[in-house]
Design a protein around this motif. Sequence first.
Motif, PDB file in Angstrom:
ATOM      1  N   VAL A   5       0.861  -1.181   0.000  1.00  0.00           N
ATOM      2  CA  VAL A   5       0.000   0.000   0.000  1.00  0.00           C
ATOM      3  C   VAL A   5       0.899   1.233   0.000  1.00  0.00           C
ATOM      4  O   VAL A   5       1.651   1.458   0.955  1.00  0.00           O
ATOM      5  N   VAL A   6       0.833   2.030  -1.063  1.00  0.00           N
ATOM      6  CA  VAL A   6       1.633   3.250  -1.185  1.00  0.00           C
ATOM      7  C   VAL A   6       0.673   4.429  -1.056  1.00  0.00           C
ATOM      8  O   VAL A   6      -0.063   4.760  -1.987  1.00  0.00           O
ATOM      9  N   GLU A   7       0.667   5.051   0.123  1.00  0.00           N
ATOM     10  CA  GLU A   7      -0.295   6.096   0.454  1.00  0.00           C
ATOM     11  C   GLU A   7       0.357   7.067   1.434  1.00  0.00           C
ATOM     12  O   GLU A   7       0.865   6.645   2.474  1.00  0.00           O
ATOM     13  N   ASP A   8       0.378   8.375   1.088  1.00  0.00           N
ATOM     14  CA  ASP A   8       1.082   9.342   1.938  1.00  0.00           C
ATOM     15  C   ASP A   8       0.257   9.817   3.124  1.00  0.00           C
ATOM     16  O   ASP A   8       0.807  10.344   4.089  1.00  0.00           O
ATOM     17  N   GLU A   9      -1.058   9.652   3.092  1.00  0.00           N
ATOM     18  CA  GLU A   9      -1.879   9.995   4.256  1.00  0.00           C
ATOM     19  C   GLU A   9      -1.762   8.845   5.255  1.00  0.00           C
ATOM     20  O   GLU A   9      -2.408   7.804   5.104  1.00  0.00           O
ATOM     21  N   GLU A  10      -0.922   9.040   6.278  1.00  0.00           N
ATOM     22  CA  GLU A  10      -0.556   7.924   7.152  1.00  0.00           C
ATOM     23  C   GLU A  10      -1.758   7.342   7.892  1.00  0.00           C
ATOM     24  O   GLU A  10      -1.841   6.132   8.095  1.00  0.00           O
ATOM     25  N   ARG A  11      -2.679   8.185   8.309  1.00  0.00           N
ATOM     26  CA  ARG A  11      -3.858   7.663   9.015  1.00  0.00           C
ATOM     27  C   ARG A  11      -4.680   6.770   8.101  1.00  0.00           C
ATOM     28  O   ARG A  11      -5.109   5.681   8.493  1.00  0.00           O
ATOM     29  N   LEU A  12      -4.901   7.222   6.864  1.00  0.00           N
ATOM     30  CA  LEU A  12      -5.634   6.415   5.902  1.00  0.00           C
ATOM     31  C   LEU A  12      -4.871   5.133   5.588  1.00  0.00           C
ATOM     32  O   LEU A  12      -5.464   4.053   5.501  1.00  0.00           O
TER      33      LEU A  12
END
Length: 228
Positions: A5-12
């Motif tokens: 999972v490559v996602e910069d919004e850490e909470r999401l």
Amino acid sequence: MRVLVVEDEERLARTIARGLELEGFVVQLAHTGTDGLWWAAEDTFDVIVLDIMLPGLSGYEVLRRLRQRDVATPVLMLTAKDGDYEQADALDLGADDYLTKPFSFVVLIARLRALLRRRAPQQPAILTAGELTLDPARRLVRHAGADLTLTPREFGLLEFLLRHKGIALTKAEILRNVWDAHYAGPENVVEVYIGYLRKKIDAPFGRSSIETLRGVGYRLIDPGTGDG
């Protein structure tokens, strides 16, 4: 099943990871395009969830470079943008599917499982060993028609064993594909969960489907056949 999972919004990202883990996936997180590209190119995953708007490298650029390197892992693009051009760009670069935020987690899981089925059409929809059956899509395990209750970890372990029926699997391979990607504890946790599985899928039915291969690991077979 291993998913990046490559996602910069850490909470999401943590929310997605937790939900996927509860569905039996092993998750590796990356929060920048640069890190995502490194993980995708250097490690092996069954599917990649890739945000478009990322620091370092955009999701578009990560995808372009992966396809240039002949990394064929299925990619589901994830973005807050909505529009035909963004979808077309992602698909033209080699994405396999596209999901717009905000999204239903149920839909995300369904899309990922569909990508996995398309990647490995030779895999049966229902996994079997004798009278034992496992339905990955419906999360059901049955023996001779009777429902069995497994924890998410037990389900993931049984699914991995069934997908590699007849093949000797080391503890390291099992940990890598069933446990958390960052698990650094003792390998004997595999022995513990193999014991849990045997008590649920074998002992009540007088069967023996999980073999211990001393010095190697474990192998799941069709009971009574001696092989997979």
